[in-house]
Design a protein around this motif. Structure first.
Motif, PDB file in Angstrom:
ATOM      1  N   LEU A 158      -2.305   5.554   9.387  1.00 14.24           N
ATOM      2  CA  LEU A 158      -1.951   4.489   9.859  1.00 14.24           C
ATOM      3  C   LEU A 158      -2.440   3.077   8.995  1.00 14.24           C
ATOM      4  O   LEU A 158      -1.694   2.056   9.226  1.00 14.24           O
ATOM      5  CB  LEU A 158      -2.605   4.186  11.501  1.00 14.24           C
ATOM      6  CG  LEU A 158      -1.967   4.867  12.458  1.00 14.24           C
ATOM      7  CD1 LEU A 158      -2.690   4.950  13.635  1.00 14.24           C
ATOM      8  CD2 LEU A 158      -0.411   4.738  12.723  1.00 14.24           C
ATOM      9  N   PRO A 159      -3.539   3.205   8.521  1.00 14.34           N
ATOM     10  CA  PRO A 159      -3.996   2.031   7.403  1.00 14.34           C
ATOM     11  C   PRO A 159      -2.863   1.716   6.516  1.00 14.34           C
ATOM     12  O   PRO A 159      -2.539   0.680   6.237  1.00 14.34           O
ATOM     13  CB  PRO A 159      -5.281   2.419   6.969  1.00 14.34           C
ATOM     14  CG  PRO A 159      -5.802   3.476   7.914  1.00 14.34           C
ATOM     15  CD  PRO A 159      -4.810   4.106   8.422  1.00 14.34           C
ATOM     16  N   LEU A 160      -2.273   3.014   6.052  1.00 18.11           N
ATOM     17  CA  LEU A 160      -1.103   2.833   4.847  1.00 18.11           C
ATOM     18  C   LEU A 160       0.014   2.308   5.764  1.00 18.11           C
ATOM     19  O   LEU A 160       0.757   1.138   4.733  1.00 18.11           O
ATOM     20  CB  LEU A 160      -0.523   4.263   4.548  1.00 18.11           C
ATOM     21  CG  LEU A 160       0.312   4.307   3.222  1.00 18.11           C
ATOM     22  CD1 LEU A 160      -0.741   3.815   1.964  1.00 18.11           C
ATOM     23  CD2 LEU A 160       0.440   5.763   3.016  1.00 18.11           C
ATOM     24  N   SER A 161       0.477   2.360   6.830  1.00 18.05           N
ATOM     25  CA  SER A 161       1.510   1.697   7.660  1.00 18.05           C
ATOM     26  C   SER A 161       1.191   0.202   7.562  1.00 18.05           C
ATOM     27  O   SER A 161       2.048  -0.672   7.406  1.00 18.05           O
ATOM     28  CB  SER A 161       1.675   2.337   8.886  1.00 18.05           C
ATOM     29  OG  SER A 161       2.048   3.619   8.747  1.00 18.05           O
ATOM     30  N   PHE A 162      -0.033  -0.147   7.975  1.00 22.74           N
ATOM     31  CA  PHE A 162      -0.731  -1.439   8.064  1.00 22.74           C
ATOM     32  C   PHE A 162      -0.410  -2.156   6.765  1.00 22.74           C
ATOM     33  O   PHE A 162       0.386  -3.341   6.659  1.00 22.74           O
ATOM     34  CB  PHE A 162      -2.156  -1.349   8.584  1.00 22.74           C
ATOM     35  CG  PHE A 162      -2.717  -2.861   9.041  1.00 22.74           C
ATOM     36  CD1 PHE A 162      -2.053  -3.770   8.714  1.00 22.74           C
ATOM     37  CD2 PHE A 162      -3.946  -2.781   9.471  1.00 22.74           C
ATOM     38  CE1 PHE A 162      -2.486  -5.218   9.073  1.00 22.74           C
ATOM     39  CE2 PHE A 162      -4.531  -3.989   9.866  1.00 22.74           C
ATOM     40  CZ  PHE A 162      -3.668  -5.322   9.670  1.00 22.74           C
ATOM     41  N   LYS A 164       1.601  -1.341   4.315  1.00 27.10           N
ATOM     42  CA  LYS A 164       2.907  -1.412   3.785  1.00 27.10           C
ATOM     43  C   LYS A 164       3.573  -2.672   4.507  1.00 27.10           C
ATOM     44  O   LYS A 164       4.293  -3.352   3.966  1.00 27.10           O
ATOM     45  CB  LYS A 164       3.637  -0.370   4.150  1.00 27.10           C
ATOM     46  CG  LYS A 164       3.175   0.886   3.162  1.00 27.10           C
ATOM     47  CD  LYS A 164       4.065   2.140   3.674  1.00 27.10           C
ATOM     48  CE  LYS A 164       3.899   3.299   2.568  1.00 27.10           C
ATOM     49  NZ  LYS A 164       4.635   4.519   2.985  1.00 27.10           N
ATOM     50  N   LEU A 165       3.244  -2.752   5.878  1.00 25.50           N
ATOM     51  CA  LEU A 165       3.942  -3.689   6.860  1.00 25.50           C
ATOM     52  C   LEU A 165       3.345  -5.255   6.163  1.00 25.50           C
ATOM     53  O   LEU A 165       4.231  -6.152   5.962  1.00 25.50           O
ATOM     54  CB  LEU A 165       3.506  -3.746   8.094  1.00 25.50           C
ATOM     55  CG  LEU A 165       4.368  -4.411   9.049  1.00 25.50           C
ATOM     56  CD1 LEU A 165       4.680  -3.722  10.287  1.00 25.50           C
ATOM     57  CD2 LEU A 165       3.859  -5.936   9.325  1.00 25.50           C
ATOM     58  N   LEU A 205      -2.735  -2.422  -3.763  1.00 26.35           N
ATOM     59  CA  LEU A 205      -1.570  -2.132  -4.184  1.00 26.35           C
ATOM     60  C   LEU A 205      -0.195  -2.828  -3.601  1.00 26.35           C
ATOM     61  O   LEU A 205       0.837  -2.735  -4.109  1.00 26.35           O
ATOM     62  CB  LEU A 205      -1.319  -0.635  -3.947  1.00 26.35           C
ATOM     63  CG  LEU A 205      -2.458   0.437  -4.509  1.00 26.35           C
ATOM     64  CD1 LEU A 205      -2.118   1.940  -4.020  1.00 26.35           C
ATOM     65  CD2 LEU A 205      -2.226   0.280  -6.063  1.00 26.35           C
ATOM     66  N   GLU A 206      -0.587  -3.551  -2.569  1.00 27.33           N
ATOM     67  CA  GLU A 206       0.442  -4.436  -1.967  1.00 27.33           C
ATOM     68  C   GLU A 206       0.149  -5.875  -2.231  1.00 27.33           C
ATOM     69  O   GLU A 206       0.782  -6.916  -1.800  1.00 27.33           O
ATOM     70  CB  GLU A 206       0.312  -4.169  -0.469  1.00 27.33           C
ATOM     71  CG  GLU A 206       0.384  -3.065   0.311  1.00 27.33           C
ATOM     72  CD  GLU A 206       2.003  -2.415  -0.084  1.00 27.33           C
ATOM     73  OE1 GLU A 206       2.732  -3.290  -0.477  1.00 27.33           O
ATOM     74  OE2 GLU A 206       2.473  -1.181  -0.074  1.00 27.33           O
TER      75      GLU A 206
END
Length: 533
Positions: A158-162, A164-165, A205-206
């Protein structure tokens, strides 16, 4: 300054949003997985009574479902839906024309990401708004970028989803809150990882520069010993402006250095370790929490809000109290700090109903209240005695004297009687009649902050001798710094298999970000944005 906007992910019942709103951030939209927590959020933050709408057969206006197995006019079933069983749900309230402004989106963040990836127009509209802040608290304890290729634990990603958003929308700042456990190392495929560091890498990375800290809510006026990890990640152009204004600040300089290390080692992230970055602990370096980069401490060791200050004015749970008419200065200050958003009458304090306890449970809780007052190691001796462990003759003699000075609840004829024990043998007989398998139960300390809030209601009992009971939802909410007008909705508690997906009132409170802490975090971020405006 101009109006500040924020998006709330993993919104829960609304603690973070309430605090940020008070600090000056207007909610653009929010996302929450649980419809039960979402019901409380909608009621208090958006002013929408979903329970009433479901009873009237009406559709929700400000609460939209990303995916559901039930149609929009079946709000009753939607509010009790298992959010983990909606992957193939054929109903969605979102389309390319949906106006997200002022909305709560119920459902999995990954489904929302899928929606955004298919609707570039909405993403571009959000980017044009130049959103000031995206905040949230995803489960992070076992997150690693190395494990992102593994599908066996969706929650850990879920942190990766956060991130990415955040990468899609590109807000000025990201605010992430999590439990202390995120800082403990874990092993995956034989390799040691630190989840907090992996989360930092993901945001770099984002395009965001992280600043990390370990706080404790008690330093911000919350009557609770609640350590929490906080990450503030700044979009690189915003960070550069802040750094320019504070070019001698070592915290910012260290973050800038970390950003460069990650950017230069994208293909070998595993080489970047905790030697390359650090977080700042309020216990070790309180002087750094001055309101410039890290939030300003508002309370110190000498003036923490105590348990009795927090809930002593609503001692009895069998009567109704009027809001702002109790003797509690702490409660009155919360009601003044946080403005009321609900549409309902709020003259009475709600969520303060007691749970029913039989004489055995009441007797056990009274025992916990008594031993909480013991000093010089006698509390451990009493606990050992209760659990059947061997206790030395010297400690037994001291316990005999100590217990004789406190009234206990003895069970008699299916009822109870309060009296002083004649000797330790009588206490031992009582203890054998009130056994328990739970080892986490304890009584509150009257004159100190409460322990970290738990989502299981019967782990803590009241401190007062006249109240051998668990805490009410309202009392737990006081410890989390919610104002008395904030009403928790949906079921009070749950059990069995439903624990896996239902989020009742006690869990909503226990999982929440304390509004006072969120307010302090919002204020320091607002100050930084104002500095570079």
């Amino acid at each position: 300054m101009s109006e500040l906007t924020h998006i709330e992910l993993f919104a829960g019942c609304g603690g973070m949003s309430l605090g940020l709103e008070t600090a000056g951030f207007d909610l653009l939209f929010a996302n929450e997985l649980s419809p039960m927590a979402g019901e409380t959020f909608a009621y208090n933050i958006l002013g929408e009574n979903l329970e009433r709408k479901s009873e009237l057969g009406e559709k929700a206006n400000n609460t939209l479902w990303i995916k559901s197995n039930y149609a929009q006019d079946n709000l009753k079933d939607r509010l009790r839906e298992n959010p983990f069983e909606t992957a193939k749900g054929k109903y969605s309230d979102l389309d390319a024309k949906t106006d997200l402004n002022g909305k709560l989106l119920i459902g999995n963040i990954d489904y929302f990401l899928e929606f955004l990836n298919k609707n570039n127009k909405i993403v571009n509209q959000l980017k044009k708004k130049n959103v000031d802040l995206i905040s949230g608290g995803p489960p992070c304890q076992s997150f690693s970028l190395a494990g992102k290729r593994e599908k066996n634990n969706e929650k850990n990603q879920l942190p990766l989803s956060f991130s990415k958003l955040a990468g899609l929308i590109q807000p000025k700042i990201v605010l992430l809150e999590n439990v202390k456990g995120i800082t403990a190392p874990f092993t995956e495929n034989g390799e040691k990882y630190y989840a907090w560091l992996e989360v930092c890498k993901a945001f770099v990375l984002e395009g965001f520069v992280p600043v990390c800290m370990m706080l404790n809510s008690k330093y911000f006026g919350v009557p609770q010993n609640r350590p929490r990890f906080i990450l503030m990640a700044y979009r690189k152009d915003i960070f550069n402006k802040i750094l320019k204004k504070n070019n001698k600040n070592e915290i910012l300089k260290n973050s800038d250095k970390f950003y460069k290390i990650v950017s230069e080692n994208i293909n070998s992230l595993e080489k970047i370790t905790i030697k390359d970055f650090n977080y700042y602990d309020i216990e070790s370096n309180p002087e750094l929490f001055d309101g410039l980069v890290l939030p300003k401490m508002t309370y110190s060791l000498d003036d923490f809000i105590s348990t009795s200050e927090a809930i002593g004015d609503i001692l009895r749970a069998d009567i109704q109290y009027d809001i702002n008419k109790t003797a509690g200065k702490y409660a009155t200050s919360l009601n003044n700090i946080f403005s009321k958003n609900t549409l309902e009458d709020f003259s009475k304090i709600k969520n303060h109903e007691p749970r029913n306890h039989n004489p055995i449970i009441r007797s056990r809780f009274r025992f916990y209240q008594v031993i909480e007052q013991f000093q010089n190691g006698l509390k451990k001796g009493a606990t050992d005695l209760f659990s059947g462990k061997k206790v030395s003759p010297d400690v037994l003699a001291k316990l005999n004297v100590e217990f004789s000075q406190h009234k206990l609840l003895f069970i008699k004829d299916k009822g109870e009687i309060s009296k002083y024990p004649r000797n330790l043998e009588e206490v031992e007989v009582l203890m054998k009649s009130i056994p328990t398998k739970k080892h986490s139960q304890r009584a509150l300390k009257e004159f100190g902050p409460a322990p970290a809030q738990l989502t299981v209601p019967d782990d803590l009992c009241h401190y007062h001798s006249e109240q051998p009971r668990t805490l009410t939802v309202r009392e737990m909410a006081r410890f989390q710094s919610f104002p008395d007008w904030f009403e928790f909705r949906s079921k009070v508690t749950t059990g069995g298999k439903m624990r896996k997906f239902q989020v009742p009132q006690y869990t909503q409170v226990g999982n929440a970000v304390p509004p006072l802490l969120a307010k302090s975090l919002g204020e320091v971020l607002k100050k930084q944005l104002k500095l570079i405006e």
